[in-house]
Design an enzyme around this catalytic site. Structure first.
Site, PDB file in Angstrom:
ATOM      1  N   LYS A 163       0.813   4.173   7.016  1.00 40.22           N
ATOM      2  CA  LYS A 163       0.155   5.067   6.062  1.00 40.22           C
ATOM      3  C   LYS A 163       0.687   6.488   6.267  1.00 40.22           C
ATOM      4  O   LYS A 163       1.384   6.787   7.233  1.00 40.22           O
ATOM      5  CB  LYS A 163      -1.371   5.072   6.259  1.00 40.22           C
ATOM      6  CG  LYS A 163      -2.073   3.751   5.960  1.00 40.22           C
ATOM      7  CD  LYS A 163      -2.081   3.411   4.490  1.00 40.22           C
ATOM      8  CE  LYS A 163      -2.887   2.150   4.210  1.00 40.22           C
ATOM      9  NZ  LYS A 163      -2.204   0.934   4.716  1.00 40.22           N
ATOM     10  N   SER A 198       0.815  -1.217   0.000  1.00 38.93           N
ATOM     11  CA  SER A 198       0.000   0.000   0.000  1.00 38.93           C
ATOM     12  C   SER A 198       0.849   1.268   0.000  1.00 38.93           C
ATOM     13  O   SER A 198       0.357   2.341  -0.354  1.00 38.93           O
ATOM     14  CB  SER A 198      -0.950   0.013   1.199  1.00 38.93           C
ATOM     15  OG  SER A 198      -0.235   0.114   2.410  1.00 38.93           O
TER      16      SER A 198
END
Length: 224
Positions: free
Chosen positions: A179, A142
């Site tokens: 993230k 990701s």
């Protein structure tokens, strides 16, 4: 089986075992000397030769780390605090950090719980602008476009706060994720760096906590 060792020889053998188990390689003569307070590497060399004569280790001539444990397959806990404190001293002496490597994190338990730590990795202090507290093994892609790939080791500094745009390790409910943090009008978003993944919007019903901020990255190939 090795002949009976003196206390000093046992201390050196414990240090070698602990260093190999934590960093993957044996210490040099100079590192042993600094860790145990010898005047010179020659003193360490004398003890190593005695250990070799007694069958505890094998020495490779001309190699600074040419020490091989004869019982490499045997796991022996280090002796009292001596070996552990010596290893910490050795790491300081050679400008290296020993960082816990965190693998898969179980739901609901602290990220640095003992069951999550796979091993300790020796890394160069100079690799990081800020000193990290642990390494987290990256899972998934990701964050690919930020250069953070599956299997990389993310260096993380513990922090309860982070600035907009920083890459963070966050706990959301029972999951831990890497993230980019974005706060906007009181809303928290965790942004991926890969268009195949969707942003995560943190709502008031979810338990959210920052576990740390990313301060560096180690490619796994660099450890081999």
């Amino acid at each position: 089986m090795a002949s009976k060792l003196t206390d000093r020889q046992q201390e050196i053998l414990d240090l070698i075992r602990l260093t190999v188990s934590r960093t993957g390689f044996p210490p040099t003569r100079a590192e042993i000397a600094r860790a145990l307070g010898f005047r010179s590497p020659n003193a360490a060399e004398d003890h190593l030769k005695a250990l070799a004569r007694k069958g505890a280790i094998e020495l490779t001539a001309g190699a600074s780390r040419g020490i091989r444990l004869k019982d490499a397959g045997e796991t022996i806990p280090p002796g009292p605090e001596t070996a552990a404190s010596a290893l910490a001293g050795m790491a300081d002496a050679v400008g290296r950090l020993l960082l816990p490597l965190v693998g898969r994190v179980a739901a609901g338990s602290p990220i640095l719980a003992a069951e999550h730590v796979e091993r300790e990795v020796g890394v160069d202090v100079d690799l990081f602008a800020q000193t990290p507290d642990y390494l987290l093994k990256v899972r998934g892609m990701s964050m690919r476009d930020a250069g953070i790939l599956e299997g990389d080791l993310l260096a993380v500094k513990r922090a309860a706060e982070a600035r907009n745009g920083q890459i963070v390790v966050a706990r959301l409910g029972d999951e831990v994720t890497v993230k980019r943090l974005q706060r906007h009008q009181g809303r928290i978003e965790l942004l991926p760096e890969n268009p195949d993944f969707s942003p995560i919007v943190v709502d008031g019903t979810q338990e959210f906590a920052l576990e740390g901020i990313a301060v560096g990255l180690i490619r796994t190939q660099a450890l081999h």
